[in-house]
Design a protein around this motif. Sequence first.
Motif, PDB file in Angstrom:
ATOM      1  N   UNK A   1       0.822  -1.209   0.000  1.00  0.00           N
ATOM      2  CA  UNK A   1       0.000   0.000   0.000  1.00  0.00           C
ATOM      3  C   UNK A   1       0.860   1.265   0.000  1.00  0.00           C
ATOM      4  N   UNK A   2       1.919   1.281   0.774  1.00  0.00           N
ATOM      5  CA  UNK A   2       2.786   2.467   0.857  1.00  0.00           C
ATOM      6  C   UNK A   2       3.492   2.705  -0.477  1.00  0.00           C
ATOM      7  N   UNK A   3       4.002   1.640  -1.084  1.00  0.00           N
ATOM      8  CA  UNK A   3       4.647   1.770  -2.396  1.00  0.00           C
ATOM      9  C   UNK A   3       3.658   2.316  -3.422  1.00  0.00           C
ATOM     10  N   UNK A   4       2.442   1.806  -3.409  1.00  0.00           N
ATOM     11  CA  UNK A   4       1.427   2.297  -4.342  1.00  0.00           C
ATOM     12  C   UNK A   4       1.135   3.770  -4.112  1.00  0.00           C
ATOM     13  N   UNK A   5       1.036   4.184  -2.850  1.00  0.00           N
ATOM     14  CA  UNK A   5       0.770   5.582  -2.528  1.00  0.00           C
ATOM     15  C   UNK A   5       1.888   6.476  -3.067  1.00  0.00           C
ATOM     16  N   UNK A   6       3.131   6.100  -2.795  1.00  0.00           N
ATOM     17  CA  UNK A   6       4.287   6.895  -3.238  1.00  0.00           C
ATOM     18  C   UNK A   6       4.348   6.948  -4.766  1.00  0.00           C
ATOM     19  N   UNK A   7       4.176   5.802  -5.413  1.00  0.00           N
ATOM     20  CA  UNK A   7       4.236   5.771  -6.876  1.00  0.00           C
ATOM     21  C   UNK A   7       3.098   6.573  -7.502  1.00  0.00           C
ATOM     22  N   UNK A   8       1.913   6.465  -6.934  1.00  0.00           N
ATOM     23  CA  UNK A   8       0.782   7.236  -7.460  1.00  0.00           C
ATOM     24  C   UNK A   8       1.052   8.734  -7.348  1.00  0.00           C
ATOM     25  N   UNK A   9       1.570   9.161  -6.203  1.00  0.00           N
ATOM     26  CA  UNK A   9       1.888  10.594  -6.011  1.00  0.00           C
ATOM     27  C   UNK A   9       2.935  11.058  -7.020  1.00  0.00           C
ATOM     28  N   UNK A  10       3.986  10.282  -7.193  1.00  0.00           N
ATOM     29  CA  UNK A  10       5.042  10.642  -8.141  1.00  0.00           C
ATOM     30  C   UNK A  10       4.484  10.757  -9.555  1.00  0.00           C
ATOM     31  N   UNK A  11       3.717   9.772  -9.960  1.00  0.00           N
ATOM     32  CA  UNK A  11       3.150   9.749 -11.312  1.00  0.00           C
ATOM     33  C   UNK A  11       2.200  10.926 -11.514  1.00  0.00           C
ATOM     34  N   UNK A  12       1.374  11.191 -10.517  1.00  0.00           N
ATOM     35  CA  UNK A  12       0.405  12.282 -10.607  1.00  0.00           C
ATOM     36  C   UNK A  12       1.106  13.639 -10.627  1.00  0.00           C
TER      37      UNK A  12
ATOM     38  N   UNK B   1      11.214   6.272  -9.759  1.00  0.00           N
ATOM     39  CA  UNK B   1      11.768   7.619  -9.605  1.00  0.00           C
ATOM     40  C   UNK B   1      11.345   8.518 -10.764  1.00  0.00           C
ATOM     41  N   UNK B   2      11.550   9.789 -10.566  1.00  0.00           N
ATOM     42  CA  UNK B   2      11.285  10.769 -11.625  1.00  0.00           C
ATOM     43  C   UNK B   2      12.137  10.437 -12.855  1.00  0.00           C
ATOM     44  N   UNK B   3      13.359  10.017 -12.604  1.00  0.00           N
ATOM     45  CA  UNK B   3      14.251   9.651 -13.705  1.00  0.00           C
ATOM     46  C   UNK B   3      13.687   8.472 -14.502  1.00  0.00           C
ATOM     47  N   UNK B   4      13.129   7.487 -13.811  1.00  0.00           N
ATOM     48  CA  UNK B   4      12.508   6.347 -14.501  1.00  0.00           C
ATOM     49  C   UNK B   4      11.382   6.832 -15.422  1.00  0.00           C
ATOM     50  N   UNK B   5      10.553   7.728 -14.921  1.00  0.00           N
ATOM     51  CA  UNK B   5       9.450   8.258 -15.728  1.00  0.00           C
ATOM     52  C   UNK B   5       9.971   9.032 -16.935  1.00  0.00           C
ATOM     53  N   UNK B   6      11.050   9.775 -16.744  1.00  0.00           N
ATOM     54  CA  UNK B   6      11.643  10.530 -17.854  1.00  0.00           C
ATOM     55  C   UNK B   6      12.194   9.589 -18.930  1.00  0.00           C
ATOM     56  N   UNK B   7      12.810   8.495 -18.513  1.00  0.00           N
ATOM     57  CA  UNK B   7      13.329   7.510 -19.470  1.00  0.00           C
ATOM     58  C   UNK B   7      12.177   6.898 -20.267  1.00  0.00           C
TER      59      UNK B   7
END
Length: 140
Positions: A14-25, A122-128
Amino acid sequence: MFSYKKVWLIDDDVITNFINERLITLSQFTEDVAIFNTVEEALSLLEETIKTNESEFPDIIFLDISMPGLDGWDFLNAYRMLPKEKRSKCELYMLSSSLDKGDIHMANDYEEVVDFISKPLSQEDLEVIKFRKTNSLEAL
């Protein structure tokens, strides 16, 4: 401007999903993030989507390996049975805390898997990922 319309996170943490959702959003990476805590839940909606509303099929799936019940490998085996024309429109990334080189090699054996990303996202992963999309579109 959003890079993708729909992103799915499949992870029992759940925590990983929360963090990833926030980053993506916050990165404006997608219009919509859907979270699934079990493989069964995600597979059920994928199959329903194919039958009833194909426009809801995800553009990207971030998939964890280790989950109770069905795991990421089970998801991949079921996913590859879906119609290829649907799968070809979706980018699937393994997103795992596993450091096992066997897991990385096995993920790379699946043609459906674009890449293996170590948690946390990470933000870098999304940029790639955005860069790959831009370059593949320019190649057309």
